[in-house]
Design an enzyme around this catalytic site. Sequence first.
Site, PDB file in Angstrom:
ATOM      1  N   CYS A  82       0.832  -1.205   0.000  1.00 54.42           N
ATOM      2  CA  CYS A  82       0.000   0.000   0.000  1.00 54.42           C
ATOM      3  C   CYS A  82       0.874   1.266   0.000  1.00 54.42           C
ATOM      4  CB  CYS A  82      -0.981  -0.035   1.167  1.00 54.42           C
ATOM      5  SG  CYS A  82      -2.385   1.090   0.964  1.00 54.42           S
ATOM      6  N   HIS A 169      -3.457  -5.217   0.395  1.00 53.93           N
ATOM      7  CA  HIS A 169      -3.002  -5.675   1.716  1.00 53.93           C
ATOM      8  C   HIS A 169      -2.978  -7.205   1.759  1.00 53.93           C
ATOM      9  CE1 HIS A 169      -2.911  -1.827   3.910  1.00 53.93           C
ATOM     10  NE2 HIS A 169      -3.872  -1.473   3.072  1.00 53.93           N
ATOM     11  N   GLU A 171      -1.722  -9.030   3.967  1.00 55.22           N
ATOM     12  CA  GLU A 171      -1.733  -9.524   5.350  1.00 55.22           C
ATOM     13  C   GLU A 171      -3.127  -9.808   5.891  1.00 55.22           C
ATOM     14  OE1 GLU A 171      -1.720  -4.966   5.795  1.00 55.22           O
ATOM     15  OE2 GLU A 171      -1.123  -6.495   4.345  1.00 55.22           O
ATOM     16  N   SER A 223      -3.480 -13.721  37.615  1.00 57.27           N
ATOM     17  CA  SER A 223      -4.917 -13.434  37.560  1.00 57.27           C
ATOM     18  C   SER A 223      -5.733 -14.680  37.274  1.00 57.27           C
ATOM     19  CB  SER A 223      -5.201 -12.391  36.470  1.00 57.27           C
ATOM     20  OG  SER A 223      -4.970 -12.950  35.186  1.00 57.27           O
ATOM     21  N   GLY A 224      -5.062 -15.710  36.731  1.00 56.37           N
ATOM     22  CA  GLY A 224      -5.785 -16.901  36.299  1.00 56.37           C
ATOM     23  C   GLY A 224      -6.157 -16.858  34.836  1.00 56.37           C
ATOM     24  N   GLY A 225      -5.923 -15.714  34.184  1.00 58.74           N
ATOM     25  CA  GLY A 225      -6.154 -15.603  32.753  1.00 58.74           C
ATOM     26  C   GLY A 225      -5.071 -16.324  31.968  1.00 58.74           C
ATOM     27  N   VAL A 226      -5.240 -16.383  30.663  1.00 59.71           N
ATOM     28  CA  VAL A 226      -4.314 -17.131  29.809  1.00 59.71           C
ATOM     29  C   VAL A 226      -2.891 -16.590  29.919  1.00 59.71           C
ATOM     30  CG1 VAL A 226      -3.762 -17.776  27.431  1.00 59.71           C
ATOM     31  CG2 VAL A 226      -6.144 -17.749  28.192  1.00 59.71           C
ATOM     32  N   SER A 228      -1.237 -14.606  32.206  1.00 62.41           N
ATOM     33  CA  SER A 228      -0.519 -14.774  33.468  1.00 62.41           C
ATOM     34  C   SER A 228      -0.328 -16.253  33.799  1.00 62.41           C
ATOM     35  CB  SER A 228      -1.246 -14.060  34.610  1.00 62.41           C
ATOM     36  OG  SER A 228      -2.476 -14.668  34.920  1.00 62.41           O
TER      37      SER A 228
END
Length: 510
Positions: A82, A169, A171, A223-226, A228
């Site tokens: 582009c 583009h 991508e 935190s228990g999230g993915v 962390s």
Amino acid sequence: MKHQLVIVVDFGGQYNQLIARRVRDLNVYCEVVPYKKALDVIKEKQPIGIIFTGGPNSVYEENSPQIEKEIFELNIPILGMCYGMQLISKDFGGVVEKAKNREFGKTNAKISNQSSILKGMSDESIVWMSHTDFVSEKPEGFDIIQTTDSCPVAAIANEDKKIFAVQYHPEVNHTVEGKTLIKNFLYEICKADGDWTMENFLEEQIQKIRKTVGDKKVLLALSGGVDSSVCAALLSRAIGKNLTCVFVDHGLMRKNEGDEVEAAFKNDELNFVRVNAKDRFLNKLKGVSDPEQKRKIIGEEFIRVFEDEAKKIGSVDFLAQGTIYPDVIESGQGDASVIKSHHNVGGLPDVVDFKDLIEPLRDLFKDEVRRLGLELEMPEYLVYRQPFPGPGLGIRVMGEITEEKLEVLREADFIFRDEVAKAGIDKDINQYFAVITNNRTVGVMGDFRTYDYTLALRAVTTTDFMTADWARIPYEVLDKTSVRIINEVDHINRIVYDITSKPPATIEWE
């Protein structure tokens, strides 16, 4: 191990990080560099290839991003996209003009001359255009290799100099054979070895962490999230009992989440500490409705809690965080504008009582973090856990945070997630959650007038969380969710479904 490197030169376009993601998907490591620093970085790091991104400017505008022409003499293959194509064309004597009408959307590109970068591609294929300028005359020494009905110079190539450019583009997913074109650039032209894998990254990070930490102690915000969770598993593999994971239960968790986190991580391989800080956080947030201020308060209070725990634990030299690449981008690092302060980046107080920060995931996209989790042999239910922001429900409660709003939101969010799972579409949707707005509306229940909160449901599909589309959840699932929430949760009398993509919206409401 030193990896082969591709430098993505950033001219300010919206898809710049997506380009990096596509390159890494093809097992080639890349870094994104602002155009002003490009020449120095390229000379220092000697990449095998360079990609010029798109951008919002016109190449002939005053103060528009330019590139030092010396880059073209370094004998390193270049691919322009582009704005990158327009810049290459201008610098090599081509003509760039303003289009009568902006071209935005899908169009059909036809191959007009064969080129190594088009190897294996169809004679005609769908590409995604997004531009207001176009190349009206090709630059000297280049061949036109693709055309469209409205763009006679859709792609150009100089095989001798190994400089290629496309007006579209490649991508984005809308460009059907974009991955093939990028792969051709990496492997046919740059001669990449494909040495960027999660297996290699894991081995290198373990060695890097051990070298950085030595026998010192690390405190991780879990935190228990993915993010962390994977960070905890990685650090545990590297330094074992020198890691202490502190789970701050700030009273802003989803239903039953505190107990689930403790059950998953309290084991002999980690030092696990659960801190009940609900009252501390809610007192700090009392009367606060501005979303940026809420994020800052939550971020700062996290650090203060960690400091208190560090004093109990003893000498702690490092604070670890599960910061990932999109966090850094969205928090306005480099030339990017600030979209929102991320709790792992912009929310840090100026004074932190630790020697240094360790952020072993900060160069990874979300899907790479999940692949790393699988490489660490983590259970799938942790690796594919629903993303949850550090500030928790604090940024899913519009306006002032109250215990009543939190309890209403927990129950409604639980029902939404339960119905999505029952419908068997939970793996098809990358993130889904409820938001309690600060708006009350009139309703009727039985013979009585009500005046209660409006609840919003948000669900998106995405591959990288840099861009996202709203999820087309079947009407019957939304209907079941709505009926259950209205009947089972007090203080909700209206439910709306968010059908906004990212951009223009962010995934979270605050």
